[in-house]
Design a protein around this motif. Structure first.
Motif, PDB file in Angstrom:
ATOM      1  N   TYR A 162       4.539   9.017   9.752  1.00  0.00           N
ATOM      2  CA  TYR A 162       5.779   8.399  10.392  1.00  0.00           C
ATOM      3  C   TYR A 162       4.935   6.512  10.612  1.00  0.00           C
ATOM      4  N   GLU A 163       3.763   6.577  10.763  1.00  0.00           N
ATOM      5  CA  GLU A 163       3.173   5.463  11.187  1.00  0.00           C
ATOM      6  C   GLU A 163       2.579   4.790   9.550  1.00  0.00           C
ATOM      7  N   SER A 164       2.204   5.249   9.093  1.00  0.00           N
ATOM      8  CA  SER A 164       1.704   4.940   7.155  1.00  0.00           C
ATOM      9  C   SER A 164       3.113   4.581   7.106  1.00  0.00           C
ATOM     10  N   TYR A 165       4.693   4.804   6.509  1.00  0.00           N
ATOM     11  CA  TYR A 165       5.623   5.072   6.357  1.00  0.00           C
ATOM     12  C   TYR A 165       6.230   4.429   6.462  1.00  0.00           C
ATOM     13  N   ASN A 166       6.079   3.941   7.521  1.00  0.00           N
ATOM     14  CA  ASN A 166       7.206   2.972   8.550  1.00  0.00           C
ATOM     15  C   ASN A 166       6.655   1.621   8.530  1.00  0.00           C
ATOM     16  N   CYS A 167       4.817   1.923   9.219  1.00  0.00           N
ATOM     17  CA  CYS A 167       3.942   0.121   8.880  1.00  0.00           C
ATOM     18  C   CYS A 167       3.696  -0.067   7.457  1.00  0.00           C
ATOM     19  N   GLY A 168       3.855   0.699   6.532  1.00  0.00           N
ATOM     20  CA  GLY A 168       3.396   0.450   4.843  1.00  0.00           C
ATOM     21  C   GLY A 168       1.559   0.082   5.673  1.00  0.00           C
TER      22      GLY A 168
END
Length: 194
Positions: A82-88
């Motif tokens: 979710y860190e990668s998913y939310n921040c790109g």
């Protein structure tokens, strides 16, 4: 495969049949073989994955080469970094299948569009995020305040379906224990259960 997701949506939300069809239109079925990656460190997490069948893990490999398991996901759970998913941003983690698995993926832009246009989907997402946040807070508190024995006991009581499906060294990693410590605790726990 979508039928499982549809049943899940109907049980947990007030989504109409028309709204469910909007969701169906953007889902992407994906099958993973055991040990196959959904996401590798350095890649960007573009999808939110609903687990129809199987078991996944989200983990980080430390500088020492040890795996640190952050999450598991089994049937009717969601998985993404979710860190990668939310921040790109590039992922610091990996997601792979611990069993042959069937997933339904929703691309971030489609997921965000559903949240914006389908109020019942947004309500479901908010409930899931609150539940996930509460579980994360409980895990952090347990990790900083509970004994290793208590963390083990909580894990097997809270997640018996996971405990019986994943290797013990992965349970140890998730609990922040060495394999030897977990073996000792299991042995003691088994004796006290009898």
């Amino acid at each position: 495969m979508f039928e499982v997701f549809e049943r899940y949506l109907k049980e947990r939300s007030a989504l109409t049949d028309k709204e469910i069809e909007l969701i169906r239109a953007v889902t992407i079925p994906k099958r993973l073989r055991k040990k196959q990656y959904l996401l590798q460190e350095g890649d960007i997490s573009h999808y939110n994955a609903f687990v129809v069948k199987g078991c996944l893990r989200l983990y980080h490999v430390g500088d020492n080469g040890f795996e640190h398991i952050l999450r598991f996901a089994i049937e009717t759970w969601w998985m993404s970094d979710y860190e990668s998913y939310n921040c790109g941003s590039q992922s610091k983690n990996n997601i792979d299948a611990l069993e042959d698995s069937e997933l339904l993926l929703i691309d971030k832009k489609d997921f965000d569009a559903l949240v914006e246009t389908v109020a019942n989907f947004r309500i479901l997402k908010d409930k899931l995020e609150a539940k996930s946040y509460n579980a994360s807070q409980a895990r952090i508190l347990s990790n900083i305040s509970d004994t290793a024995e208590k963390r083990y006991e909580n894990f097997i009581k809270t997640y018996p379906d996971i405990y019986n499906r994943v290797p013990l060294h992965m349970v140890a990693s998730y609990l922040g224990l060495t394999r030897e410590t977990l073996s000792r605790i299991r042995s003691q726990y088994t004796k006290t259960e009898k």
